[in-house]
Design a protein around this motif. Structure first.
Motif, short mmCIF file in Angstrom:
data_model
loop_
_atom_site.label_atom_id
_atom_site.label_comp_id
_atom_site.label_asym_id
_atom_site.label_seq_id
_atom_site.Cartn_x
_atom_site.Cartn_y
_atom_site.Cartn_z
N PHE A 41 0.85 -1.19 0.00
CA PHE A 41 0.00 0.00 0.00
C PHE A 41 0.89 1.24 0.00
O PHE A 41 1.80 1.37 0.81
N HIS A 42 0.61 2.16 -0.91
CA HIS A 42 1.44 3.36 -1.06
C HIS A 42 1.20 4.32 0.10
O HIS A 42 0.06 4.69 0.39
N LEU A 43 2.28 4.71 0.76
CA LEU A 43 2.21 5.65 1.88
C LEU A 43 3.19 6.78 1.61
O LEU A 43 4.38 6.68 1.90
N GLY A 44 2.67 7.85 1.03
CA GLY A 44 3.51 9.00 0.72
C GLY A 44 3.11 10.19 1.56
O GLY A 44 1.91 10.44 1.76
N GLY A 45 4.09 10.93 2.09
CA GLY A 45 3.79 12.08 2.92
C GLY A 45 5.07 12.70 3.45
O GLY A 45 6.16 12.44 2.92
N PRO A 46 4.97 13.50 4.52
CA PRO A 46 6.16 14.18 5.05
C PRO A 46 7.22 13.22 5.59
O PRO A 46 8.35 13.63 5.83
N TRP A 47 6.89 11.96 5.77
CA TRP A 47 7.83 10.94 6.23
C TRP A 47 8.62 10.33 5.09
O TRP A 47 9.55 9.56 5.30
N GLY A 48 8.23 10.63 3.84
CA GLY A 48 8.87 10.05 2.66
C GLY A 48 7.86 9.34 1.78
O GLY A 48 6.65 9.56 1.90
N ASP A 49 8.36 8.50 0.91
CA ASP A 49 7.50 7.79 -0.05
C ASP A 49 7.83 6.31 0.02
O ASP A 49 8.87 5.87 -0.48
N VAL A 50 6.97 5.54 0.68
CA VAL A 50 7.24 4.12 0.90
C VAL A 50 5.99 3.30 0.62
O VAL A 50 4.91 3.84 0.38
N ALA A 51 6.16 1.99 0.63
CA ALA A 51 5.04 1.06 0.54
C ALA A 51 5.06 0.19 1.79
O ALA A 51 6.12 -0.12 2.34
N SER A 52 3.88 -0.20 2.25
CA SER A 52 3.79 -1.00 3.47
C SER A 52 4.35 -2.40 3.25
O SER A 52 4.36 -2.93 2.13
N ALA A 53 4.78 -3.01 4.34
CA ALA A 53 5.40 -4.33 4.29
C ALA A 53 4.36 -5.44 4.25
O ALA A 53 3.24 -5.30 4.72
N ASN A 54 4.77 -6.56 3.68
CA ASN A 54 3.99 -7.80 3.72
C ASN A 54 4.14 -8.40 5.11
O ASN A 54 5.24 -8.72 5.54
N ILE A 55 3.02 -8.55 5.84
CA ILE A 55 3.10 -9.13 7.18
C ILE A 55 2.37 -10.47 7.26
O ILE A 55 1.98 -10.91 8.34
N THR A 56 2.20 -11.13 6.10
CA THR A 56 1.71 -12.50 6.13
C THR A 56 2.90 -13.43 6.39
O THR A 56 4.06 -13.03 6.24
N PRO A 57 2.65 -14.71 6.77
CA PRO A 57 3.75 -15.61 7.12
C PRO A 57 4.47 -16.22 5.91
O PRO A 57 5.10 -17.28 6.04
N ASP A 58 4.38 -15.58 4.75
CA ASP A 58 5.12 -16.04 3.58
C ASP A 58 6.59 -15.68 3.73
O ASP A 58 6.95 -14.77 4.50
N ALA A 59 7.44 -16.35 2.95
CA ALA A 59 8.87 -16.04 2.99
C ALA A 59 9.15 -14.61 2.55
O ALA A 59 10.14 -14.00 2.97
N SER A 60 8.27 -14.06 1.68
CA SER A 60 8.43 -12.68 1.25
C SER A 60 7.86 -11.69 2.27
O SER A 60 7.99 -10.47 2.10
N GLY A 61 7.23 -12.21 3.32
CA GLY A 61 6.67 -11.37 4.36
C GLY A 61 7.44 -11.51 5.65
O GLY A 61 8.65 -11.27 5.69
N ILE A 62 6.76 -11.97 6.71
CA ILE A 62 7.43 -12.11 8.01
C ILE A 62 7.57 -13.58 8.39
O ILE A 62 7.62 -13.92 9.57
N GLY A 63 7.68 -14.43 7.38
CA GLY A 63 7.84 -15.85 7.64
C GLY A 63 9.09 -16.18 8.42
O GLY A 63 9.15 -17.21 9.11
N TYR A 64 10.10 -15.33 8.33
CA TYR A 64 11.35 -15.58 9.03
C TYR A 64 11.37 -14.98 10.44
O TYR A 64 12.33 -15.15 11.19
N TYR A 65 10.31 -14.24 10.81
CA TYR A 65 10.26 -13.64 12.14
C TYR A 65 10.04 -14.70 13.21
O TYR A 65 9.35 -15.71 12.98
N ASP A 66 10.57 -14.46 14.39
CA ASP A 66 10.14 -15.17 15.59
C ASP A 66 9.52 -14.14 16.52
O ASP A 66 9.47 -12.94 16.21
N GLU A 67 9.02 -14.58 17.67
CA GLU A 67 8.36 -13.66 18.59
C GLU A 67 9.27 -12.49 18.98
O GLU A 67 8.84 -11.33 19.01
N ALA A 68 10.52 -12.79 19.25
CA ALA A 68 11.45 -11.75 19.72
C ALA A 68 11.65 -10.68 18.66
O ALA A 68 11.68 -9.48 18.97
#
Length: 333
Positions: A234-261
């Motif tokens: 999702f495009h998020l442009g404003g005074p903070w810069g111009d970025v896109a939101s991260a994938n936070i599903t458990p896919d490898a392209s998202g946060i699949g590599y995250y642990d709780e910590a």
């Protein structure tokens, strides 16, 4: 000839009625669906004040309705302006969107709003003046907020110092200003407290009320496809810069590599190991989340559908065939 013209007109009217019924509906013409206001008033208690401060600080109430200092990492609130309203300077908005002053100032804020006007705005999308609120205010998610949490938020907002801060009204472009009238829906049944004994269910409640999907789901045209929920881009442009939101599903392209910590580190500090997150990710507010709630949120996110959708803000924006938008790493999908 008159009979023919009359028949043509009648056919066109029927087709128009059918088209409206099966597309935008009649709310854009009739106004939003709203229940009558009641005289209910929420009692202020120390427990509600404490709970309301926490909820308002982690669900975006203060985050959207307070001006930020975007020149400082974490975008702290401007001192003395808490809940005093803010211009939402996001790119791609359909007009000028202003989060109103929620402080109890009687002239420029919410000092004259009733408790039920507050409640109806937060969970049902009807402003104190009866208009439909732009769904950037995530009332479609807040409708799942429990009755007690709702009462706590309102009690807390009532306790804040009044801030005199006159703001212009939201002005949306045509036809959006009329189409959004279909979004509000009354809440007519009690909303119970979440079941905290089930970590995943509790996490779902927290993720829903924190409106994570509002930023972390891509917009395809004017829709948010359920199949791409929480997959980022999702495009998020404003005074903070111009970025896109991260994938936070458990896919490898998202946060699949995250642990709780790592999940806790990201939301508390704004860092994923050594990688700094942009300040539009409200880690400055999410640091209020206790570890047990973040663990519940992470447990829930591990159960959602994995979506392969690479979003990498360190790369230049390119066309993406998954979300049909343009973001860093889009050409790698």
């Amino acid at each position: 000839m008159k009979r023919i013209l009359l028949r043509v007109v009648l056919v066109l009217i029927v087709l128009l009625v059918v088209a409206i019924n099966f597309t935008i509906g009649w709310r854009p013409f009739l106004g939003p669906k709203a229940r009558p206001l009641t005289s209910r008033k929420f009692e202020s208690t120390p427990a509600r004040l404490e709970r309301g401060k926490y909820i308002a600080g982690t669900r975006g109430c203060l985050g959207c309705h307070s001006p930020h200092n975007w020149t400082v990492r974490g975008a702290p609130f401007v001192e003395g302006k808490l809940a005093s309203g803010a211009h939402l300077n996001y790119a791609d908005l359909p007009g000028k969107v202003v989060a109103p002053n929620l402080s109890p100032d009687p002239k420029t804020g919410a000092g004259n709003w009733t408790d039920d006007q507050f409640a109806r705005a937060i969970r049902e999308g009807i402003g104190h003046d009866g208009r439909a609120l732009f769904p950037m205010m995530p009332y479609e998610k807040f409708r799942h907020m429990s009755d007690e949490d709702l009462a706590s938020v309102i009690v807390y907002l009532r306790s804040l110092p009044a801030v005199r801060n006159a703001l212009p009204p939201t002005e949306l472009i045509f036809p959006v200003k009329y189409l959004i009238r279909s979004a509000p829906q009354p809440v007519t049944e009690p909303v119970p407290e979440p079941d905290r004994s089930d970590q995943v269910k509790w996490g779902e409640y927290l993720v829903t009320n924190a409106a994570c999907a509002e930023c972390h789901s891509p917009a395809v045209g004017h829709e948010r496809p359920a199949s791409l929920a929480l997959s980022g881009g999702f495009h998020l442009g404003g005074p903070w810069g111009d970025v896109a939101s991260a994938n936070i599903t458990p896919d490898a392209s998202g946060i699949g590599y995250y642990d709780e910590a790592l999940f806790i580190q990201a939301l508390h500090t704004g860092y994923v190991k050594a990688r700094a997150l942009n300040s539009i990710m409200p880690f400055g507010e999410f640091k209020l989340f206790p570890d047990d709630e973040l663990k519940a949120m992470f447990a829930y996110l591990k159960t959602v559908k994995p979506v392969h959708h690479r979003v990498d803000n360190s790369l230049p924006p390119t066309d993406c065939k998954v979300c049909r938008g343009k973001h860093g790493g889009g050409n790698l999908n």
